[in-house]
Design an enzyme around this catalytic site. Structure first.
Site, PDB file in Angstrom:
ATOM      1  N   GLU A 236       0.802  -1.220   0.000  1.00  0.00           N
ATOM      2  CA  GLU A 236       0.000   0.000   0.000  1.00  0.00           C
ATOM      3  C   GLU A 236       0.837   1.273   0.000  1.00  0.00           C
ATOM      4  O   GLU A 236       0.307   2.367  -0.216  1.00  0.00           O
ATOM      5  CB  GLU A 236      -0.946  -0.005   1.204  1.00  0.00           C
ATOM      6  CG  GLU A 236      -2.055  -1.048   1.065  1.00  0.00           C
ATOM      7  CD  GLU A 236      -2.995  -1.092   2.245  1.00  0.00           C
ATOM      8  OE1 GLU A 236      -2.617  -0.616   3.334  1.00  0.00           O
ATOM      9  OE2 GLU A 236      -4.115  -1.618   2.092  1.00  0.00           O
TER      10      GLU A 236
ATOM     11  N   GLU B 237       7.344 -21.954   7.047  1.00  0.00           N
ATOM     12  CA  GLU B 237       7.868 -21.129   8.137  1.00  0.00           C
ATOM     13  C   GLU B 237       8.946 -21.816   8.960  1.00  0.00           C
ATOM     14  O   GLU B 237       9.530 -21.214   9.855  1.00  0.00           O
ATOM     15  CB  GLU B 237       6.734 -20.706   9.073  1.00  0.00           C
ATOM     16  CG  GLU B 237       6.123 -21.829   9.878  1.00  0.00           C
ATOM     17  CD  GLU B 237       5.078 -21.312  10.859  1.00  0.00           C
ATOM     18  OE1 GLU B 237       5.212 -21.602  12.061  1.00  0.00           O
ATOM     19  OE2 GLU B 237       4.130 -20.612  10.428  1.00  0.00           O
TER      20      GLU B 237
END
Length: 268
Positions: free
Chosen positions: A78, A109
């Protein structure tokens, strides 16, 4: 047991009415902003280190897995449309790659060396910063990434929701927002995720303001990617220059940004 894995303060959730569920979730959510407020000093310390580095050409990397990784990617993605900055000023990296944004990647992960390899695909310099995001503070991908970054001379920070975690111990500027047990036990996409989003908002917004990407309270460098933003930019120019709507829009489209259009007006 870590706070993020501790048992919910509520039980028999399936027996609650919809209204009761909503009220109880909302009650828990109200604790998040208070928890963030307790970490303003560490957040300030981290931002104060990042800004001068970015002024010298440094970039900001977020690394995370699962919800934490998605939140980092969201915040990073953004920044270009909001502030008109290059796409690589703030970079979000998620364990398992971009496909993990929509669908979990098994065991992504658990590799402590992969995050640093992912960062190196973008290149790095001594002015860069790496912020590890992990609610638990124990994610190997994130811990390994910040350790390697720190060893390479980069600035390191983290956002976690447990106190005294291995992740916090691995970085120079830890932010530990302890929001308490989740409404659904262990579901850290809830309060922990909300806390991480609030802190990320604070970090990126404050950095961009300090880097001069906001004037007054306006996003003067935002990208004009749709009609809504063109209208917003037009209003900004009208407020700053006194031009009518038609003149302001012509100026905006000519110069491509609110900043440039206003600057051109006052040069006349």
């Amino acid at each position: 047991m870590s706070t993020t894995e501790s048992t919910s303060l509520y039980d028999a959730l399936e027996e609650m009415s919809v209204r009761t569920l909503l009220e109880n979730i909302n009650q828990e959510d109200q604790k998040v902003a208070t928890a963030v407020a307790k970490e303003l000093i560490p957040i300030e310390a981290l931002i104060s280190q990042i800004v001068p580095r970015m002024e010298k050409g440094g970039r900001l990397f977020y690394i995370g897995a699962g919800t934490s990784g998605r939140l980092g990617v969201l915040d990073a993605s953004e920044c270009p449309p909001t502030y008109g900055v290059p796409f690589d000023w703030v970079v979000g990296i998620i364990a398992g790659g971009d496909k993990a944004i929509r669908k979990a990647v098994e065991n992504a992960e658990d590799d402590p060396s992969q995050a640093w390899e992912d960062i190196q695909e973008f290149g790095f310099n001594e002015q860069d910063t790496v912020i590890g995001i992990a609610a638990s503070g124990t994610t190997p991908y994130v811990i390994g990434g910040v350790k390697a970054a720190r060893e390479a001379g980069l600035l390191t920070g983290c956002i976690t929701c447990n106190s005294g975690s291995p992740l916090a111990a691995a970085v120079e500027y830890p932010v530990e927002v302890v929001v308490g047990p989740e409404f659904v036990t262990g579901s850290t996409r809830m309060k922990s995720g909300t806390a991480q989003k609030l802190v990320l908002n604070m970090i990126s917004t404050t950095i961009m303001i300090k880097l001069g990407r906001v004037k007054g309270n306006k996003m003067v460098d935002m990208q004009l990617s749709n009609e809504k933003l063109v209208k917003r930019g037009t209003r900004m120019i009208m407020e700053s220059t006194g031009q009518d709507e038609a003149e302001a829009k012509i100026s905006l489209m000519k110069y491509g940004s609110v900043r440039e259009a206003v600057a051109a007006f006052y040069k006349k």
